[in-house]
Design a protein around this motif. Structure first.
Motif, PDB file in Angstrom:
ATOM      1  N   ALA A 164       0.607  -1.191  -0.657  1.00  0.00           N
ATOM      2  CA  ALA A 164       0.040  -0.053   0.070  1.00  0.00           C
ATOM      3  C   ALA A 164       0.833   1.626  -0.688  1.00  0.00           C
ATOM      4  O   ALA A 164       2.446   1.583   0.592  1.00  0.00           O
ATOM      5  N   TYR A 165       0.547   2.204  -0.459  1.00  0.00           N
ATOM      6  CA  TYR A 165       0.944   3.444  -0.727  1.00  0.00           C
ATOM      7  C   TYR A 165       1.343   4.579   0.770  1.00  0.00           C
ATOM      8  O   TYR A 165       0.260   3.037   2.145  1.00  0.00           O
ATOM      9  N   GLY A 166       2.732   5.019   0.961  1.00  0.00           N
ATOM     10  CA  GLY A 166       2.474   4.963   2.825  1.00  0.00           C
ATOM     11  C   GLY A 166       3.572   4.146   3.272  1.00  0.00           C
ATOM     12  O   GLY A 166       3.820   4.357   4.502  1.00  0.00           O
ATOM     13  N   THR A 167       4.146   3.337   2.617  1.00  0.00           N
ATOM     14  CA  THR A 167       4.545   1.651   3.108  1.00  0.00           C
ATOM     15  C   THR A 167       5.991   2.433   3.188  1.00  0.00           C
ATOM     16  O   THR A 167       6.724   3.206   1.752  1.00  0.00           O
ATOM     17  N   ASP A 168       7.240   1.831   4.268  1.00  0.00           N
ATOM     18  CA  ASP A 168       8.230   2.264   3.986  1.00  0.00           C
ATOM     19  C   ASP A 168       8.754   1.113   2.887  1.00  0.00           C
ATOM     20  O   ASP A 168       9.027  -0.126   3.123  1.00  0.00           O
ATOM     21  N   THR A 169       9.290   1.642   1.955  1.00  0.00           N
ATOM     22  CA  THR A 169       9.962   0.948   0.830  1.00  0.00           C
ATOM     23  C   THR A 169      11.355   0.236   0.995  1.00  0.00           C
ATOM     24  O   THR A 169      11.146  -0.692   0.489  1.00  0.00           O
ATOM     25  N   ARG A 170      11.960   0.875   1.591  1.00  0.00           N
ATOM     26  CA  ARG A 170      12.941   0.558   2.230  1.00  0.00           C
ATOM     27  C   ARG A 170      13.276  -1.030   2.667  1.00  0.00           C
ATOM     28  O   ARG A 170      13.509  -1.946   3.093  1.00  0.00           O
ATOM     29  N   PHE A 201       5.300   3.176  -9.673  1.00  0.00           N
ATOM     30  CA  PHE A 201       4.307   3.345  -8.712  1.00  0.00           C
ATOM     31  C   PHE A 201       2.888   2.736  -9.257  1.00  0.00           C
ATOM     32  O   PHE A 201       2.870   3.708 -10.695  1.00  0.00           O
ATOM     33  N   GLY A 202       2.499   1.933  -9.309  1.00  0.00           N
ATOM     34  CA  GLY A 202       0.995   1.474  -9.358  1.00  0.00           C
ATOM     35  C   GLY A 202      -0.471   2.040  -9.431  1.00  0.00           C
ATOM     36  O   GLY A 202      -0.467   3.216  -8.621  1.00  0.00           O
ATOM     37  N   ALA A 203      -1.882   1.821  -9.814  1.00  0.00           N
ATOM     38  CA  ALA A 203      -2.524   2.714  -9.685  1.00  0.00           C
ATOM     39  C   ALA A 203      -3.154   2.204  -8.805  1.00  0.00           C
ATOM     40  O   ALA A 203      -3.465   3.070  -7.674  1.00  0.00           O
ATOM     41  N   ASP A 204      -2.911   0.840  -7.652  1.00  0.00           N
ATOM     42  CA  ASP A 204      -3.463   0.509  -6.145  1.00  0.00           C
ATOM     43  C   ASP A 204      -2.232   0.354  -5.451  1.00  0.00           C
ATOM     44  O   ASP A 204      -2.504   0.229  -4.331  1.00  0.00           O
ATOM     45  N   SER A 205      -0.692   0.569  -5.536  1.00  0.00           N
ATOM     46  CA  SER A 205       0.386   0.130  -5.000  1.00  0.00           C
ATOM     47  C   SER A 205       1.510  -0.132  -4.816  1.00  0.00           C
ATOM     48  O   SER A 205       1.704   0.422  -6.022  1.00  0.00           O
ATOM     49  N   LEU A 206       2.277  -0.006  -4.646  1.00  0.00           N
ATOM     50  CA  LEU A 206       4.126   0.013  -4.595  1.00  0.00           C
ATOM     51  C   LEU A 206       4.479  -0.926  -5.758  1.00  0.00           C
ATOM     52  O   LEU A 206       4.219  -1.530  -4.207  1.00  0.00           O
ATOM     53  N   ASP A 207       4.950  -1.217  -6.216  1.00  0.00           N
ATOM     54  CA  ASP A 207       5.429  -2.179  -7.161  1.00  0.00           C
ATOM     55  C   ASP A 207       6.545  -2.939  -6.960  1.00  0.00           C
ATOM     56  O   ASP A 207       7.417  -2.026  -7.002  1.00  0.00           O
ATOM     57  N   PHE A 208       6.811  -4.470  -6.219  1.00  0.00           N
ATOM     58  CA  PHE A 208       8.569  -4.724  -6.147  1.00  0.00           C
ATOM     59  C   PHE A 208       8.368  -6.259  -6.824  1.00  0.00           C
ATOM     60  O   PHE A 208       7.631  -6.365  -7.345  1.00  0.00           O
ATOM     61  N   GLU A 211       4.858  -7.374  10.319  1.00  0.00           N
ATOM     62  CA  GLU A 211       5.537  -5.887   9.976  1.00  0.00           C
ATOM     63  C   GLU A 211       4.099  -5.136   9.780  1.00  0.00           C
ATOM     64  O   GLU A 211       4.316  -4.016   9.983  1.00  0.00           O
ATOM     65  N   GLY A 212       3.260  -5.341  10.304  1.00  0.00           N
ATOM     66  CA  GLY A 212       1.953  -4.387   9.776  1.00  0.00           C
ATOM     67  C   GLY A 212       1.695  -3.921   8.548  1.00  0.00           C
ATOM     68  O   GLY A 212       1.253  -2.960   8.200  1.00  0.00           O
ATOM     69  N   ILE A 213       2.772  -4.454   7.431  1.00  0.00           N
ATOM     70  CA  ILE A 213       2.703  -3.828   6.026  1.00  0.00           C
ATOM     71  C   ILE A 213       0.992  -4.136   4.959  1.00  0.00           C
ATOM     72  O   ILE A 213       1.110  -6.120   5.419  1.00  0.00           O
ATOM     73  N   GLU A 214       0.909  -3.805   4.385  1.00  0.00           N
ATOM     74  CA  GLU A 214      -1.039  -4.028   3.698  1.00  0.00           C
ATOM     75  C   GLU A 214      -0.574  -4.417   2.484  1.00  0.00           C
ATOM     76  O   GLU A 214       0.444  -3.125   1.639  1.00  0.00           O
ATOM     77  N   ILE A 215      -0.943  -5.493   2.110  1.00  0.00           N
ATOM     78  CA  ILE A 215      -1.307  -6.012   0.718  1.00  0.00           C
ATOM     79  C   ILE A 215      -2.182  -5.034  -0.662  1.00  0.00           C
ATOM     80  O   ILE A 215      -3.153  -6.134   0.724  1.00  0.00           O
ATOM     81  N   PRO A 216      -2.388  -3.932  -0.969  1.00  0.00           N
ATOM     82  CA  PRO A 216      -4.009  -3.709  -0.992  1.00  0.00           C
ATOM     83  C   PRO A 216      -3.965  -4.140  -2.165  1.00  0.00           C
ATOM     84  O   PRO A 216      -3.790  -4.892  -2.523  1.00  0.00           O
ATOM     85  N   PHE A 217      -5.574  -3.510  -2.309  1.00  0.00           N
ATOM     86  CA  PHE A 217      -6.144  -4.959  -3.870  1.00  0.00           C
ATOM     87  C   PHE A 217      -7.329  -3.861  -3.965  1.00  0.00           C
ATOM     88  O   PHE A 217      -7.245  -2.891  -3.661  1.00  0.00           O
ATOM     89  N   ALA A 218      -8.077  -3.874  -5.223  1.00  0.00           N
ATOM     90  CA  ALA A 218      -8.651  -2.835  -5.994  1.00  0.00           C
ATOM     91  C   ALA A 218     -10.139  -2.302  -5.302  1.00  0.00           C
ATOM     92  O   ALA A 218     -10.511  -3.396  -5.545  1.00  0.00           O
ATOM     93  N   GLN A 219     -10.314  -1.500  -5.154  1.00  0.00           N
ATOM     94  CA  GLN A 219     -11.735  -0.920  -5.387  1.00  0.00           C
ATOM     95  C   GLN A 219     -12.224   0.218  -5.945  1.00  0.00           C
ATOM     96  O   GLN A 219     -11.697   0.702  -6.907  1.00  0.00           O
ATOM     97  N   ARG A 220     -13.274   0.361  -5.992  1.00  0.00           N
ATOM     98  CA  ARG A 220     -14.280   0.608  -7.069  1.00  0.00           C
ATOM     99  C   ARG A 220     -15.119   1.405  -6.076  1.00  0.00           C
ATOM    100  O   ARG A 220     -16.428   0.957  -5.522  1.00  0.00           O
TER     101      ARG A 220
END
Length: 808
Positions: free
Chosen positions: A678-684, A713-720, A750-759
């Motif tokens: 999810a956006y806002g997550t520490d990428t490092r 930077f994806g439409a719904d997430s930060l991509d790795f 770690e409390g890292i969220e994996i987002p999913f598409a919302q409409r």
């Protein structure tokens, strides 16, 4: 009389039908005369035959004897045609070695011209006997055909001869006179013998033997058949013997042999009395034949119409079918005795007497044959419109043919065509007996096959029993031809034509050459397979060649061996196929267009076996199919996918298309996993976690080390992307699953969220959802709406959890 002889032949001698073709073959084939034929004597015999045919006075028997003599001459001429054949071939090769003859206006060396002339003279002298034999054989062939045509014309005239009607009362006294005169003759013979003192003395002396013969004959005829039948049924229904059907079939033959033996003893008893005369002697001699016909018909009926679904021939009423079979045998036995009774009648019978004397037996046979044909035509369990076994479709047609014959024959006799009626009813009865015999033999041989293979009843539908039935049916064709009026000479002529073979493009293919061709090719094929097996199991595994090279060598040896076997077989059979080269060339063009894909795949298979871009056990991807190579043949390659399905890929696709080989050279391969947070997550922090997870996997190589890439930077997430090199790519899916499990666990900790598409859903015209008379929302057409009463329509309920998060 002739029809009855044929019937006896079918019932008593058709057991040898499988070898009928061999028996009919001329015995002179193996003893050809080496000396040249006597053409002077041949000219006399040929002239005599032509004169006899021109006079047209000889009987059919005389014509048959004349034909046999001409056939013997033809056989000699056929053998003489091949005289000096090897020497002729040698001379032709010598002449060919001298080169082509000079054209007109050109010359060649004097020595070569002289040698060519000398060889041609020798060739002409050696060819002269063969040419003379060929000319004489052509004349003999023409005489034989003319004799056959003359005999057939006479048979047709006799068949269509119109006799006095047997139902006309005017003709009955003539038939009654034959019976009265015959009975008087028998009585006079008996009285004359009794008044002879010498014969009475012979009777008294032989009385003990006569009594013994009569007692034994009475037991064998009256009691033994029923006893053997009961014993056969008990044995057939016994469950203690595996070979009970075969033993019961052999034992059932006693129902024929034992009573016929009893009749022979009866005949011996009558002859021992010394009271027989000419007419009574004919009747006594006919008794064994009549008994054989009767008991064979009874045995065939009991064997074929045994009853039950496992019977050789299934009918509605098997007991009634057996009864009618016995009655047909009884009628045939009456015909045998009738013919014997009318033998040597003086004066000869008139046409009216013959018609009246023969017609009642024809009617008797027709009555029982009509009912039996009706039973055969209709059977239990017949499924209309459903295609069953071939015998189930032939049986109704055969029954219908029997019914038709039983109706037409009496009608022909009533009109006056008594000869035609006899020529139809008796062959129909003989055909029924022959079919029954073939069915019984097929059943017996099939039982032997089941015993040899230790199969159950399901084995009756295997290939071998079907082949047995086919061979028996083909072997019965000569007997069937004899039953329907064919002459023995016709069968021998057909067999001669068959032995001579056919000519294709100048090459004569005879049964001998064909069998030689097949035998040599089969031996060559077996030798090739044996060599292949030795190479695969003993030689090639001990070499350093790879598995693919070993398969390529073995396959190459197989194709070369089969090609050589074909060439050697053609050579051994003596076939000269050079004249077929033009035809084969023309056909090859058409075949090439039609089979170009097959040829392409064949050539591609050879390329794969030689270049070895893929091998058995490789993991490849071709045409969207991903799997393991399980086998490579010359035409196609067999791939087993990971869902355990088999995919057959033409070799042309593997050579001309794009193929990904994941395991060629080594088993290492790269695995790429895509992960979004999810956006806002520490990428490092995400990068560090992913690297630790990848490095902890035992199948991941340390060098090169796994890497983590922040791709965008994806439409719904930060991509790795996590990129790892595996030591064995075959475990790619297992490693991917394990890494995904670990990512899910660590991200949760770690409390890292994996987002999913919302409409979000926006209603553009909310008033359209209300009916007339309903309150309308304010601000129609705006993004947000307000209603005056709570919305209870479930279609308007909007539960989007993102509304509370983003403030909409």
């Amino acid at each position: 009389m002739r029809a009855l002889r044929l019937l006896l032949f079918v019932l008593l001698a058709a057991l040898s039908a499988p070898s009928a073709a061999v028996l009919l073959a001329p015995s002179v084939a193996s003893a050809q005369e080496a000396v040249a034929p006597d053409y002077k004597q041949w000219g006399k015999d040929a002239d005599l035959a032509e004169q006899v045919l021109e006079a047209d006075r000889a009987s059919n028997q005389a014509l048959e004897q004349l034909r046999d003599r001409i056939v013997d001459w033809r056989t000699r001429f056929t053998a003489a045609q091949t005289a000096n054949q090897q020497r002729i071939e040698t001379l032709r090769n010598q002449i060919a070695a001298l080169g082509p003859a000079p054209e007109e206006g050109q010359s060649e060396a004097r020595e070569i011209a002289a040698r060519r002339s000398e060889l041609n003279d020798q060739l002409n002298k050696l060819q002269a006997p063969g040419i003379a034999a060929e000319e004489a054989r052509s004349r003999a062939e023409g005489i034989i055909k003319e004799i056959d045509t003359r005999i057939r014309e006479r048979q047709a005239d006799a068949l269509l001869k119109l006799s006095p009607s047997p139902v006309n009362p005017v003709n009955w006294p003539a038939g009654a006179a034959v019976l009265t005169q015959g009975l008087k003759t028998l009585w006079n013979e008996t009285v004359e013998a009794w008044e002879n003192p010498a014969r009475r003395t012979e009777l008294r002396n032989n009385l003990p033997a006569i009594i013994l013969y009569l007692v034994v004959a009475g037991f064998l005829v009256l009691r033994a058949p029923a006893f053997i039948e009961r014993l056969t049924m008990r044995l057939r229904h016994s469950a203690s013997m595996r070979s009970r059907d075969v033993a019961a079939s052999i034992l059932s033959l006693g129902q024929v042999l034992v009573p016929v033996l009893g009749v022979f003893l009866l005949v011996m008893a009558v002859r021992a009395t010394g009271m027989t005369g000419l007419r009574s002697g004919e009747l006594i001699r006919a008794l064994p034949d009549a008994a054989a016909v009767l008991f064979v018909a009874r045995w065939l009926g009991a064997s074929v119409f045994a009853g039950g679904t496992s019977a050789p021939l299934v009918v509605d009423r098997p007991a009634e079918a057996r009864f009618h079979s016995s009655m047909l045998g009884f009628a045939a036995a009456i015909e045998v005795m009738r013919v014997a009774f009318a033998t040597d009648v003086r004066p000869p019978l008139s046409q009216a007497a013959q018609s009246v004397w023969e017609f009642p037996v024809v009617v008797l046979v027709a009555v029982f044959l009509f009912r039996l044909g009706h039973l055969i035509r209709r059977r239990d369990g017949a499924k209309g419109g459903e295609a069953g076994p071939l015998r189930d479709r032939i049986q109704p047609m055969f029954g219908t043919a029997l019914v038709a014959a039983s109706i037409i024959s009496p009608l022909l006799g009533v009109v006056g065509y008594v000869a035609a009626a006899n020529a139809l009813i008796w062959p129909a009865l003989g055909t029924l007996a022959l079919v029954g015999l073939v069915i019984v033999l097929n059943r017996f041989l099939t039982d032997l096959y089941l015993i040899a293979t230790r199969s159950g009843e399901e084995g009756r539908e295997a290939l071998v029993p079907v082949l047995i039935g086919t061979i028996l049916s083909i072997a019965a064709i000569p007997a069937l031809a004899l039953i329907w009026g064919a002459r023995t000479a016709d069968l021998t002529e057909a067999w001669t034509r068959f032995r001579e073979g056919i000519v294709l493009g100048g090459a004569r293919i005879s049964p001998t050459s064909f069998l030689t061709l097949v035998a040599v090719f089969v031996l060559g094929y077996l030798a090739t397979r044996l060599l292949q097996s030795a190479l695969k199991s003993s030689v090639l595994p001990r070499t350093k060649l790879e598995k693919g090279v070993q398969n390529a060598v073995a396959a190459g040896v197989g194709y070369v061996g089969i090609f050589l076997a074909g060439v050697v077989a053609v050579t051994a059979a003596g076939l000269d196929l050079s004249s077929l080269a033009i035809v084969a060339g023309a056909l090859s063009v058409g075949i090439g267009f039609g089979l170009q894909n097959i040829v392409q795949n064949f050539v591609s298979g050879i390329i794969l076996l030689i270049e070895r871009p893929i091998s058995e056990g490789d993991m490849i991807e071709v045409n969207g199919q991903f799997g393991i190579v399980k086998g490579i043949s010359v035409r196609s390659t067999w791939i087993e996918t990971f869902d355990r399905t088999d995919v057959i890929v033409p070799n042309g696709d593997l050579v001309s298309g794009v193929v990904t080989n994941l395991t060629r050279g080594n088993l290492t391969g790269r695995l790429i996993l895509k992960v979004g947070v999810a956006y806002g997550t520490d990428t490092r922090r995400v990068e560090t976690i992913l690297r630790e997870i990848a490095e902890a996997q035992p199948m991941v190589l340390v060098d090169p080390a796994p890497g983590v890439v922040f791709t965008g930077f994806g439409a719904d997430s930060l991509d790795f992307e996590v990129r790892m090199i595996l030591s064995d790519v075959n475990y790619k899916l297992a490693v991917q699953s394990e890494v995904n499990h670990e990512i899910a666990r660590r991200f949760t900790e770690e409390g890292i969220e994996i987002p999913f598409a919302q409409r979000d859903l926006w209603i553009r015209n909310p008033e359209a959802l209300w009916g007339e008379g309903k309150p309308k929302a304010a601000g129609v057409g705006t993004a947000a709406t307000t209603v005056e009463k709570p919305m209870t329509d479930p279609r308007l309920i909007h539960n989007d959890p993102s509304d509370e998060d983003d403030g909409h």
